[in-house]
Write a protein that holds these residues in place. Structure first.
Motif, PDB file in Angstrom:
ATOM      1  N   VAL A   4       2.789  -9.673  -8.002  1.00 24.41           N
ATOM      2  CA  VAL A   4       2.138  -9.495  -6.707  1.00 24.41           C
ATOM      3  C   VAL A   4       2.919  -8.434  -5.938  1.00 24.41           C
ATOM      4  CG1 VAL A   4       1.394 -10.615  -4.570  1.00 24.41           C
ATOM      5  CG2 VAL A   4       1.337 -11.893  -6.731  1.00 24.41           C
ATOM      6  N   ALA A   5       2.275  -7.288  -5.707  1.00 20.58           N
ATOM      7  CA  ALA A   5       2.938  -6.165  -5.042  1.00 20.58           C
ATOM      8  C   ALA A   5       3.029  -6.405  -3.542  1.00 20.58           C
ATOM      9  CB  ALA A   5       2.173  -4.872  -5.332  1.00 20.58           C
ATOM     10  N   SER A   6       3.802  -5.535  -2.866  1.00 22.66           N
ATOM     11  CA  SER A   6       4.011  -5.739  -1.432  1.00 22.66           C
ATOM     12  C   SER A   6       3.073  -4.887  -0.587  1.00 22.66           C
ATOM     13  CB  SER A   6       5.467  -5.449  -1.074  1.00 22.66           C
ATOM     14  OG  SER A   6       5.786  -4.130  -1.468  1.00 22.66           O
ATOM     15  N   SER A   7       2.370  -3.975  -1.205  1.00 20.84           N
ATOM     16  CA  SER A   7       1.413  -3.125  -0.469  1.00 20.84           C
ATOM     17  C   SER A   7       0.508  -2.457  -1.508  1.00 20.84           C
ATOM     18  CB  SER A   7       2.145  -2.042   0.331  1.00 20.84           C
ATOM     19  OG  SER A   7       2.823  -1.175  -0.569  1.00 20.84           O
ATOM     20  N   VAL A   8      -0.566  -1.844  -1.051  1.00 22.23           N
ATOM     21  CA  VAL A   8      -1.410  -1.101  -1.997  1.00 22.23           C
ATOM     22  C   VAL A   8      -0.578  -0.003  -2.638  1.00 22.23           C
ATOM     23  CG1 VAL A   8      -3.672  -0.024  -2.331  1.00 22.23           C
ATOM     24  CG2 VAL A   8      -3.269  -1.369  -0.285  1.00 22.23           C
ATOM     25  N   ALA A   9       0.227   0.672  -1.823  1.00 23.43           N
ATOM     26  CA  ALA A   9       1.055   1.760  -2.347  1.00 23.43           C
ATOM     27  C   ALA A   9       2.009   1.251  -3.431  1.00 23.43           C
ATOM     28  CB  ALA A   9       1.839   2.395  -1.202  1.00 23.43           C
ATOM     29  N   ASP A  10       2.622   0.098  -3.167  1.00 29.47           N
ATOM     30  CA  ASP A  10       3.555  -0.482  -4.139  1.00 29.47           C
ATOM     31  C   ASP A  10       2.836  -0.819  -5.443  1.00 29.47           C
ATOM     32  OD1 ASP A  10       5.878  -1.735  -5.183  1.00 29.47           O
ATOM     33  OD2 ASP A  10       5.114  -3.684  -4.509  1.00 29.47           O
ATOM     34  N   ALA A  11       1.613  -1.315  -5.336  1.00 29.77           N
ATOM     35  CA  ALA A  11       0.865  -1.667  -6.551  1.00 29.77           C
ATOM     36  C   ALA A  11       0.500  -0.427  -7.353  1.00 29.77           C
ATOM     37  CB  ALA A  11      -0.398  -2.446  -6.174  1.00 29.77           C
ATOM     38  N   VAL A  12       0.095   0.623  -6.644  1.00 28.42           N
ATOM     39  CA  VAL A  12      -0.470   1.812  -7.313  1.00 28.42           C
ATOM     40  C   VAL A  12       0.619   2.771  -7.820  1.00 28.42           C
ATOM     41  CG1 VAL A  12      -1.878   3.885  -6.875  1.00 28.42           C
ATOM     42  CG2 VAL A  12      -2.662   1.644  -6.046  1.00 28.42           C
ATOM     43  N   LYS A  13       1.785   2.721  -7.220  1.00 29.56           N
ATOM     44  CA  LYS A  13       2.853   3.670  -7.580  1.00 29.56           C
ATOM     45  C   LYS A  13       3.130   3.651  -9.086  1.00 29.56           C
ATOM     46  CE  LYS A  13       7.511   4.968  -5.959  1.00 29.56           C
ATOM     47  NZ  LYS A  13       7.664   5.808  -7.121  1.00 29.56           N
ATOM     48  N   ASP A  14       3.044   4.853  -9.686  1.00 30.03           N
ATOM     49  CA  ASP A  14       3.319   5.042 -11.117  1.00 30.03           C
ATOM     50  C   ASP A  14       2.362   4.286 -12.037  1.00 30.03           C
ATOM     51  OD1 ASP A  14       5.454   6.740 -10.583  1.00 30.03           O
ATOM     52  OD2 ASP A  14       6.855   5.041 -10.382  1.00 30.03           O
ATOM     53  N   ALA A  15       1.205   3.946 -11.513  1.00 24.73           N
ATOM     54  CA  ALA A  15       0.241   3.248 -12.362  1.00 24.73           C
ATOM     55  C   ALA A  15      -0.389   4.209 -13.362  1.00 24.73           C
ATOM     56  CB  ALA A  15      -0.838   2.601 -11.495  1.00 24.73           C
ATOM     57  N   ASP A  16      -0.748   3.667 -14.524  1.00 25.51           N
ATOM     58  CA  ASP A  16      -1.492   4.436 -15.528  1.00 25.51           C
ATOM     59  C   ASP A  16      -2.997   4.310 -15.294  1.00 25.51           C
ATOM     60  OD1 ASP A  16       0.608   5.365 -17.619  1.00 25.51           O
ATOM     61  OD2 ASP A  16       1.132   3.280 -17.175  1.00 25.51           O
ATOM     62  N   ALA A  17      -3.386   3.221 -14.659  1.00 26.84           N
ATOM     63  CA  ALA A  17      -4.796   3.041 -14.302  1.00 26.84           C
ATOM     64  C   ALA A  17      -4.844   2.211 -13.037  1.00 26.84           C
ATOM     65  CB  ALA A  17      -5.561   2.349 -15.424  1.00 26.84           C
ATOM     66  N   SER A  33      -7.297   8.413  -1.102  1.00 29.94           N
ATOM     67  CA  SER A  33      -6.828   9.481  -2.000  1.00 29.94           C
ATOM     68  C   SER A  33      -5.306   9.612  -1.921  1.00 29.94           C
ATOM     69  CB  SER A  33      -7.529  10.797  -1.685  1.00 29.94           C
ATOM     70  OG  SER A  33      -7.420  11.066  -0.313  1.00 29.94           O
ATOM     71  N   ASP A  34      -4.730   9.384  -0.742  1.00 30.11           N
ATOM     72  CA  ASP A  34      -3.264   9.429  -0.612  1.00 30.11           C
ATOM     73  C   ASP A  34      -2.610   8.353  -1.467  1.00 30.11           C
ATOM     74  OD1 ASP A  34      -3.511  11.458   1.152  1.00 30.11           O
ATOM     75  OD2 ASP A  34      -3.090  10.267   2.963  1.00 30.11           O
ATOM     76  N   ILE A  35      -3.214   7.188  -1.464  1.00 26.39           N
ATOM     77  CA  ILE A  35      -2.669   6.099  -2.274  1.00 26.39           C
ATOM     78  C   ILE A  35      -2.814   6.430  -3.753  1.00 26.39           C
ATOM     79  CG2 ILE A  35      -3.028   3.678  -2.959  1.00 26.39           C
ATOM     80  CD1 ILE A  35      -1.870   3.679  -0.216  1.00 26.39           C
ATOM     81  N   LEU A  36      -3.980   6.922  -4.122  1.00 23.39           N
ATOM     82  CA  LEU A  36      -4.229   7.222  -5.545  1.00 23.39           C
ATOM     83  C   LEU A  36      -3.257   8.292  -6.045  1.00 23.39           C
ATOM     84  CD1 LEU A  36      -6.042   6.419  -7.886  1.00 23.39           C
ATOM     85  CD2 LEU A  36      -7.691   8.158  -7.140  1.00 23.39           C
ATOM     86  N   ALA A  37      -2.825   9.160  -5.149  1.00 22.30           N
ATOM     87  CA  ALA A  37      -1.889  10.224  -5.543  1.00 22.30           C
ATOM     88  C   ALA A  37      -0.524   9.658  -5.954  1.00 22.30           C
ATOM     89  CB  ALA A  37      -1.722  11.209  -4.380  1.00 22.30           C
TER      90      ALA A  37
END
Lengths: 309, 418
Positions: A205-218, A248-252
């Motif tokens: 369970v991540a701490s933010s959307v950014a934390d979850a998405v960081k370095d994700a492959d998908a 888009s900032d998060i996806l980046a």
């Protein structure tokens, strides 16, 4: 070739080997699907009935087309609301379908466990097309297939899943499937939508959307299931999109080659801005095509098991 | 009629036989042709069990259970006294329903039935019921069981008013606003996608009830406790001298929420089956005396109400015919509690909490007793149950403690044919 069990009830019931076999079979099916001639004879002389107690566009149509492309007789039944409010019990309804020499019943139902409950009573194989908040195994399989077309292996891959986790059968099935194949799953959503103990299913369970998405492959967005909210779990759509949306900032923050998925239907501007939905990294439309291929593979493998008995 | 029960062990006594004439235990008499002699082959006699909490469903739900079938089932389980819950149709919230229940129970003649009255009219959680008139008709306590006493204000009024009549309030502790679910909330409910009821829904009301009891100085009885924090709070309250008593049910010390993973509605209860640590806390509570009683919460439901989708199925299981064997097999044979403690929880404590005066095997007392085979394992077969509905999760369980004979008021109410 074929599956271990009579029914496909969930990713819980599939081994890693079975999942990979379905994904390999789906590759072949996708070739059939994208060729000029979509006719095969794998289900000739067989029957598939879809029984949907909830609305559906893509799941239902993809099962219907999958069965027709493979030559089966197919029929669709819709029922609104629960079986009990209709007057006929679920068990009586599915036994009726079973007694018409049906080979496979594809069922979507608002109650978790409904397919598990009926399966032992039927000669037909039962495919779970979504049961309440529990599982949606063919959605997870098509998601895995979409990833598998881009990954050599799931081992060590980072997958982010964000949105309404509480009501989502998609997050449950994906978490189970992905962790069985060695991927790492990070999830995030408003705390009111994070079910108790989801980490025991193997998700971080991540701490933010950014934390979850960081370095994700998908990256996968989940639909906010407004129709399943018994009670208000977030204050407003505006607030949700301000703090929980995959922008888009998060996806980046994900890996450069990462891609964006969504099971659909999407609430534009809520879980994803429209521009992100349509961006180059989005594979959301391709997921729909893959859904047909994966469902062809599942129907084929269940029938292969039936034929071998 | 004269009965001689011979060749038996008598619980907590050196006696090896019991003499019964009409409805009482009597001094030894001479044996002649008119005496019915029952050879118990060394099995043990216990005072008849007392169930604080069961649902006999009559009037209104006779398709699930009747007073006759429910009390036959009670007799087969070794019970000679049961307290019936008021959530019938019509609700047992007035003297005429109480009279009707007692009349039917007497006609059936299988078990003493002590009705519990609703504490609010229609169990609607709004107005006080006619507790005084119901007490005159025969109720032994009040409850809105099946539902929690809806508000703290009503709880206060119910406790104060019922105390005028010496009636104990029994509360089904669940905060309804947190109970929109069909099983315990845990990683298991998350994994199988069922809405969960958190243990705090029960804890919050137990805390409320203890606080109210302490403030008013009026006793409260907590129904079917199932959580570790509930047990802890009751333990602490008793130490402070709060007049709180409680019961649990066999399913809360033999099963846990992981039993729900196959969506079998015979594992669906309210309160729901909890987690392993709760199960252990319940057993510890029984062992240290925090939990006074083992009640059944016998809750018959028709198979059409159970053979459906889990979340739509009714709550509850039948329990009169499994309570003693489960207690004996899972608590006594495993040395978690003693046989004396089990009988305290199934006879003496419930009788004393409701002042029923049951449990004596002495000369002059009502001849209420049961004989159990403690030595031979048996396979529990739900098709042999005498209750009308067969909703039990224990079919096929291997248990000890099969009933050989039950006698209530000198009348043989159950006899094992072997």
């Amino acid at each position: 070739m074929g599956l271990k069990n009579k029914d496909l009830l969930g990713m819980k019931q599939l081994s890693a080997e079975e999942i990979m076999e379905i994904l390999e079979t789906a590759k072949t099916m996708k070739m059939v699907l994208t060729s000029g001639n979509k006719k095969t004879s794998h289900l000739q002389g067989k029957s598939v009935v879809t029984l949907f107690y909830e609305n559906s566009t893509r799941t239902r149509l993809s099962f219907e087309l999958a069965s027709k492309y493979m030559g089966s007789a197919s029929a669709n039944i819709s029922a609104s609301g629960s079986s009990v409010s209709k007057g006929e019990s679920l068990l009586d309804t599915v036994r009726t379908i079973d007694m018409m020499a049906t080979d496979i019943v594809v069922m979507r139902h608002p109650q978790s466990g409904a397919p598990h409950f009926i399966a032992p009573y039927l000669n037909a194989s039962v495919v779970n097309a979504g049961d309440g908040m529990n599982e949606h195994p063919t959605q997870a399989l098509l998601d895995l297939f979409t990833m598998y077309e881009r990954f050599d292996s799931f081992e060590g891959k980072n997958i982010a899943i964000c949105g309404d986790l509480y009501h989502s059968r998609v997050v449950r099935s994906n978490t189970i499937g992905l962790t069985k194949l060695g991927a790492k799953v990070s999830v995030y959503g408003p705390r009111t939508m994070v079910p108790v103990g989801i980490e025991k299913m193997g998700a971080r369970v991540a701490s933010s959307v950014a934390d979850a998405v960081k370095d994700a492959d998908a990256v996968m967005g989940l639909r906010v299931q407004l129709e399943r909210q018994h009670k208000s779990l977030f204050p407003s759509v505006a607030e949700y999109s301000s703090f929980y949306s995959i922008t888009s900032d998060i996806l980046a923050l994900a890996k450069p080659e990462a891609f964006l998925m969504h099971p659909g239907p999407c609430n534009h501007g809520v879980e994803l801005p429209t521009a992100v939905y349509n961006c180059d990294q989005s594979v959301i439309n391709e997921q729909v095509t893959n859904g047909v291929a994966v469902r062809m593979a599942v129907l084929y493998m269940l029938m292969a098991r039936r034929n071998s008995l | 009629m004269k009965i001689l029960v011979t060749n038996c062990k008598v619980f907590n006594s050196d006696k090896t036989s019991l003499y019964i004439e009409d409805d009482k235990f009597v001094n030894p008499f001479e044996i002649d042709d008119t005496v019915v002699v029952k050879d118990m082959k060394g099995n043990m006699v216990f005072p008849g069990f007392v169930d604080l909490h069961c649902h006999l469903r009559e009037p209104g739900f006779e398709y699930k259970e009747t007073i006759k079938t429910g009390t036959m089932s009670a007799a087969k389980g070794g019970y000679t006294s049961v307290c019936s819950m008021p959530n019938t149709f019509p609700v047992c919230d007035n003297a005429s329903v109480v009279h009707g229940i007692m009349k039917k129970a007497k006609e059936a003649g299988f078990c003493r039935v002590y009705p519990v009255g609703a504490c609010s009219k229609g169990e609607a959680g709004k107005e006080l019921s006619e507790m005084g008139l119901m007490k005159e008709a025969g109720i032994v306590a009040v409850t809105d069981d099946g539902k929690c006493i809806a508000t703290a204000e009503l709880l206060r009024k119910v406790m104060e008013y019922s105390s005028d009549f010496g009636l104990l309030v029994m509360d089904h502790c669940e905060d309804a606003s947190l109970s929109d679910g069909s099983m315990n909330e845990s990683d298991t409910s998350t994994s199988i996608g069922l809405r969960g009821i958190p243990s705090v829904a029960e804890d919050i009301i137990i805390a409320r009830d203890i606080i109210m009891s302490e403030y008013l100085g009026i006793p409260i009885h907590i129904c079917h406790v199932s959580t570790k924090n509930g047990v802890r709070m009751i333990r602490e309250a008793k130490k402070r001298g709060v007049k709180v008593t409680t019961e649990t049910c066999p399913h809360y010390f033999t099963l846990n929420d992981e039993n729900c993973v196959n969506y079998d509605s015979n594992f669906k209860m309210y309160p729901p089956l909890r987690e392993n640590e709760d199960v252990n806390a319940i057993i510890e509570g029984l062992a240290d005396g925090t939990i006074d009683c083992i009640a059944t919460d016998h809750a018959p439901h028709h198979e059409d109400e159970k053979t459906i989708e889990f979340a739509l199925a009714n709550n509850g299981i039948v329990g009169l015919e499994t309570a003693f064997p489960l207690g004996y097999t899972y608590l006594v044979k495993t040395n978690r509690i003693t046989l004396n403690q089990l009988i305290d929880a199934m006879v003496y404590n419930p009788s004393s909490i409701l002042k029923l005066g049951r449990g004596s095997l002495e000369v002059g007392a009502d001849a209420d007793f049961t004989v159990m085979d403690l030595d031979n394992e048996f396979v529990f077969d739900k098709s042999k149950m005498l209750c009308k509905s067969k909703n039990t999760p224990y079919d096929g369980y291997k248990l000890f403690g099969k009933t050989i004979l039950t006698v209530m008021g000198g009348r043989i109410t159950y006899e094992e044919l072997c």
